[in-house]
Scaffold this active site. Structure first.
Site, PDB file in Angstrom:
ATOM      1  N   ARG A   1       0.688  -1.180   0.031  1.00 33.37           N
ATOM      2  CA  ARG A   1      -0.071  -0.112  -0.011  1.00 33.37           C
ATOM      3  C   ARG A   1       0.801   1.240   0.103  1.00 33.37           C
ATOM      4  O   ARG A   1       0.484   2.273   0.437  1.00 33.37           O
ATOM      5  CB  ARG A   1      -1.059  -0.038   1.259  1.00 33.37           C
ATOM      6  CG  ARG A   1      -2.016  -1.208   1.166  1.00 33.37           C
ATOM      7  CD  ARG A   1      -3.269  -0.811   2.027  1.00 33.37           C
ATOM      8  NE  ARG A   1      -4.008  -1.919   2.096  1.00 33.37           N
ATOM      9  CZ  ARG A   1      -3.960  -2.994   2.909  1.00 33.37           C
ATOM     10  NH1 ARG A   1      -2.769  -2.866   3.770  1.00 33.37           N
ATOM     11  NH2 ARG A   1      -4.840  -3.985   2.688  1.00 33.37           N
TER      12      ARG A   1
ATOM     13  N   GLU B   1      -4.194  18.275 -10.446  1.00 34.12           N
ATOM     14  CA  GLU B   1      -4.536  18.963 -11.835  1.00 34.12           C
ATOM     15  C   GLU B   1      -6.051  19.227 -11.862  1.00 34.12           C
ATOM     16  O   GLU B   1      -6.729  18.749 -12.671  1.00 34.12           O
ATOM     17  CB  GLU B   1      -4.286  17.874 -12.824  1.00 34.12           C
ATOM     18  CG  GLU B   1      -3.993  18.422 -14.106  1.00 34.12           C
ATOM     19  CD  GLU B   1      -3.327  17.491 -15.127  1.00 34.12           C
ATOM     20  OE1 GLU B   1      -2.666  16.287 -14.803  1.00 34.12           O
ATOM     21  OE2 GLU B   1      -3.466  17.853 -16.415  1.00 34.12           O
TER      22      GLU B   1
END
Ligand SMILES: NC(=O)c1ccc[n+]([C@@H]2O[C@H](COP(=O)([O-])OP(=O)(O)OC[C@H]3O[C@@H](n4cnc5c(N)ncnc54)[C@H](O)[C@@H]3O)[C@@H](O)[C@H]2O)c1
Ligand SMILES: [Zn+2]
Length: 381
Positions: free
Chosen positions: A126, A253
Site C-alpha cells: 500500500r 490537476e
C-alpha cells in the site's frame, strides 16, 4: 536535514526536497538515509543507465545509506517496459526478496524508470517511500517532479497509475554527460516550455545554455562545457522550481496544472500521427510553435510570440514545422481521441506572452474552434 541541505541548490515541494548539484550521486546514500531510512534499499534502473551509473549509486548507498542490505534490479531500456507486466515482475521480485514496509525504492533512470519504479513504490504494501534519481534532462525537470507515477496499457499511455510523491529527488547534472544528444534535446523542449508558460528570464537562460549543452553532446571533444560548474544546475533548478510552483498550487490537476500541457494538445496528436517516429520532445516542440501560432491567430497573444518560441527551439536543434506528409485532418482526429477536444472545439492552454498564460479566470483553458486549429495546421501555400 542539516547535511544535505547544505549541498548545492534545492527546491522544496509537498514535504520533500529536490536536491541539485554536480557530483551529488556521491551524497545519495546520506540523502536516502535522512529522507527515507530503511532496512532494505531496492534500486530499480534500466540496463543502459546501469552501465554508466549503477556502480556509483550502489557504492554511495552501501557506504552511507544506513540500510541492512541493498538489492538491485535493471529492466531493459525503453517505454515498452512501462507495463503492468513489468510492474508485476518487480513487485514479485520484492516479495521474493522478503521486502517489507521498511523498504525504500530508489528509481535510477529516465522517466520510464521513474514512472515504473514509482508505481511499484505507490502500490507495494500500500505504498513504500521512494527516492527519484533522474538521469535524463526530461526526468530531471519534468517526470520526477510532481508525484505522478504510472504504467501504460496497449490502449494508451499512463492509463494505470497513482499520485505518489517521492521522499526526495536527487539530481546530479553530471550524469547527462552520457545521455544521447536526442534525449538532451527532448529535455530542452520541456525546459523551453517552462520558460514560455511562466518565466521569460528562464527562456533566455535556456536559449543560452541549451545550444551549448547540445553541442557538447554532439562533439564532446570540441565543444567545452563545464559539466561540473553551476550553470547547468542553476538552469535545472529554475526549471524544477517552475514546475514545482505549479504543482504546489494544484497537486491533483484541477486547474493551473493544465498550463504544463502547453504544446501538448497538438504535440501529442502529432506524436501519435507520426506513429511515434517523432520523439515526445520533438512533437511537443512542433506543438508549441503551432499553439503559439494559434494564440496569435485568435488574438490572445501579440504577433512575435510564435517567432520567439521558434528561435529558442531551433537553437536547441528541435524541429519547428510539421512533417510534410501530415494532414490537418489526421491531427484533428488524433486530438479528438486524445480526449482533450470535442467535436467542433478544443481546449488549449495558451500563452498571451512569453511567461504569461491566458485564461486565468477560466482555469487556463481556452476554447478554440476547429476552424482556427485547422488554419494553423495547414501548411502555407
Ligand atoms: N510522471 C510524470 O509527470 C511524467 C512527465 C513527463 C514524462 N513522463 C514519462 O517519462 C517517460 C519518458 O522519459 P525519458 O524521456 O526520460 O525516457 P527514458 O526513461 O526512456 O530514457 C531515455 C533513454 O535514455 C537512457 N538513459 C537515461 N539516462 C541516461 C544517462 N544518464 N546516460 C545514458 N543513457 C541514459 C535510457 O536508458 C533510455 O534508453 C515517458 O514514459 C513519459 O510518460 C512522466
Ligand atoms: Zn511533455
Amino acid at each position: 536535514m542539516a547535511r544535505s541541505a547544505a549541498i548545492g541548490r534545492h527546491v522544496d515541494l509537498l514535504g520533500y526536497r529536490v536536491h541539485v548539484a554536480p557530483w551529488l550521486l556521491d551524497e545519495l546514500g546520506r540523502i536516502v538515509r535522512e529522507a527515507a531510512p530503511a532496512h532494505t534499499i531496492a534500486v530499480i534502473t534500466d540496463d543502459d543507465v546501469a552501465q554508466y551509473h549503477a556502480a556509483h549509486v550502489v557504492g554511495s548507498l552501501r557506504h552511507f545509506g544506513g540500510a541492512h542490505r541493498i538489492i538491485y534490479r535493471a529492466v531493459p531500456p525503453g517505454e515498452r517496459q512501462k507495463t503492468r507486466e513489468q510492474w508485476a515482475a518487480l513487485t514479485d521480485w520484492l516479495i521474493d526478496e522478503h521486502c517489507g514496509r521498511d523498504t525504500t525504492i530508489v528509481a535510477l533512470g529516465g522517466g520510464v524508470v521513474g514512472d515504473l519504479a514509482g508505481f511499484v513504490a505507490a502500490t507495494f504494501m500500500r505504498g513504500v517511500p521512494f527516492v527519484q534519481v533522474p538521469t535524463t534532462l526530461l526526468a530531471m525537470v519534468d517526470a520526477s517532479v510532481g508525484g505522478k507515477v504510472a504504467v501504460d496499457t496497449p490502449v494508451g499511455k499512463n492509463l494505470v497509475g497513482a499520485f505518489h510523491q517521492p521522499a526526495a529527488v536527487v539530481i546530479d547534472p553530471t550524469v547527462l554527460q552520457t545521455l544521447p544528444v536526442e534525449h538532451v534535446r527532448a529535455g530542452l523542449a520541456e525546459v523551453i516550455k517552462h520558460g514560455v508558460i511562466r518565466d521569460a528570464g528562464h527562456l533566455e537562460r535556456a536559449r543560452d545554455v541549451g545550444p551549448r549543452l547540445v553541442a557538447a553532446r554532439l562533439e564532446p571533444s570540441q565543444a567545452a562545457f563545464d559539466w561540473h560548474g553551476d550553470e547547468l544546475s542553476a538552469l535545472i533548478t529554475e526549471s524544477v522550481e517552475i514546475k514545482a510552483a505549479v504543482v504546489r498550487e494544484d497537486e491533483r490537476e484541477r486547474g493551473l496544472r493544465g498550463i504544463l500541457n502547453f504544446g501538448h494538445t497538438i504535440g501529442h496528436a502529432v506524436e501519435i500521427v507520426s506513429g511515434f517516429a517523432l520523439r515526445h520532445g520533438e512533437a511537443i516542440a512542433i506543438g508549441m510553435v503551432l499553439e503559439g501560432a494559434l494564440a496569435e491567430r485568435i488574438g490572445i497573444a501579440d504577433a512575435g510570440l510564435r517567432q520567439e518560441i521558434i528561435d529558442a527551439l531551433e537553437g536547441a536543434g528541435l524541429p519547428v514545422t510539421l512533417p510534410g506528409a501530415m494532414s490537418a485532418e489526421s491531427i484533428l482526429t488524433a486530438m479528438r481521441t486524445d480526449k482533450k477536444s470535442r467535436e467542433g472545439r478544443a481546449y488549449f492552454a495558451l500563452p498571451s506572452a512569453v511567461g504569461v498564460m491566458a485564461g486565468a479566470e477560466t482555469g487556463f483553458g481556452v476554447t478554440v474552434d476547429d476552424a482556427d486549429v485547422r488554419a494553423v495546421l495547414q501548411p502555407p501555400g
